[in-house]
Design an enzyme around this catalytic site. Sequence first.
Site, short mmCIF file in Angstrom:
data_model
loop_
_atom_site.label_atom_id
_atom_site.label_comp_id
_atom_site.label_asym_id
_atom_site.label_seq_id
_atom_site.Cartn_x
_atom_site.Cartn_y
_atom_site.Cartn_z
N TRP A 101 0.82 -1.22 0.00
CA TRP A 101 0.00 0.00 0.00
C TRP A 101 0.84 1.26 0.00
O TRP A 101 0.55 2.22 -0.72
CB TRP A 101 -0.99 -0.01 1.16
CG TRP A 101 -2.10 -0.99 0.90
CD1 TRP A 101 -2.38 -2.12 1.61
CD2 TRP A 101 -3.07 -0.94 -0.17
NE1 TRP A 101 -3.45 -2.78 1.05
CE2 TRP A 101 -3.90 -2.07 -0.03
CE3 TRP A 101 -3.30 -0.06 -1.23
CZ2 TRP A 101 -4.95 -2.34 -0.92
CZ3 TRP A 101 -4.35 -0.33 -2.11
CH2 TRP A 101 -5.15 -1.46 -1.94
N ASP A 177 -1.25 6.53 6.27
CA ASP A 177 -2.36 5.69 5.83
C ASP A 177 -2.64 4.69 6.95
O ASP A 177 -1.87 3.76 7.16
CB ASP A 177 -1.97 4.98 4.53
CG ASP A 177 -3.07 4.07 4.00
OD1 ASP A 177 -4.10 3.91 4.68
OD2 ASP A 177 -2.89 3.53 2.88
N LYS A 201 -12.27 -1.36 6.37
CA LYS A 201 -11.46 -2.34 7.09
C LYS A 201 -11.92 -2.41 8.54
O LYS A 201 -12.35 -3.44 9.01
CB LYS A 201 -9.97 -1.98 7.03
CG LYS A 201 -9.45 -1.63 5.63
CD LYS A 201 -9.50 -2.79 4.67
CE LYS A 201 -9.22 -2.47 3.22
NZ LYS A 201 -8.05 -1.68 2.91
#
Length: 365
Positions: A101, A177, A201
């Site tokens: 990511w 993030d 999530k």
Amino acid sequence: MTRIWNFSAGPAALPESVLQTTQAELLDWHGVGASIMEVSHRGKYFQEVIAAAEADLRELLAIPANYKVLFLQGGATLQFSAIPLNLLCGRSADYVVTGAWSKKAFQEAGRIAPVRLAVSTESADQPADGFIRLPRFDALSLDPAAAYLHLCTNETIHGVEIHDDASLPQNVPIVADMSSHLLSRPVDIRRYGLIYAGAQKNVGPSGLTLVIVRQDLLGKTAVVPRLLDYQAQVDNDSMLNTPTTFSIYVAGLVFQWLKKTGGLARMAEINREKAALLYAAIDDSNGFYKNPVEANCRSRMNTPFNLPTPTLEAEFVRASETAGFMGLKGHKSVGGIRASLYNAMPVEGVEALVGFMRAFATGRG
Ligand SMILES: *Cc1c(COP(=O)(O)O)cnc(C)c1O
């Protein structure tokens, strides 16, 4: 009705009581005679919902007053672009790459401006290893003129988590993030310039993206599409256009559930216990299950692991589905198995998984 143990990485399990409240209020929210989905985002009912959601989120995370909270759309992925567009202002930025990511975030920012790779922990000589460690943050060589330092505090695919954010540099705004572990434990917001997270999530349904940003970083930009302009979103209470009302409503119910459960300190204890159970099952399996991540940065939220062969891994996934588990197949880019232990997964679910893992290994190891 049977609910199964859902270990999906995202969209992921939601607390059962939140789903029950959603169901009970679906046709008639608080005696209004309509669903909260069916009313104007500018009307007083939804205004109540979003104001309560923001207040509860601020309370849970102890967000200081000089930070703004935005309820946006486009996922964490759109923030990969919005962040450089809003914060670079002609400068560069440093990116720390510790997994898939943060690598994507770095690549996407590079489409906007030539940002700098401060460090990558991808092992080029042993590609099979992938990302399994954190860099030494105190030894990073940083660009003193960087607008910010970007990192991903929990790599959802590789299972690498930053546990000790006290070691992060303090002389540059940190942009993080936190998509896959925001609300899993307390966090000192003041260490960060900007925090962002896709909701699906650990926060709520997909569609919603949270941004928490320190006010003094905003308002310096030349031309940014208005929907991506943080200052414009702040000025319009996240309502430059229609926000994702239903996702915000459900996320608000999750915040209330977290407060009832005892807040983030309690959540952190439960999450520690769950992760300890799973890693013990892996480490005590005589090598049948293997997690490659270094011990100091194993994720409490996402645990990738391997079995001795891909054939056994496929068999494990099939058998787990028959046994009442869901979502254990690893991410397509790395294969293997992955168990995600977000807030909504109770300890009993992990105990059930660990029991299944021990039984599966018996006679096959
Ligand atoms: C899932 C995830 C993303 C991408 O989120 P989208 O909402 O699908 O854009 C980005 N970063 C991390 C850490 C993630 O877990």
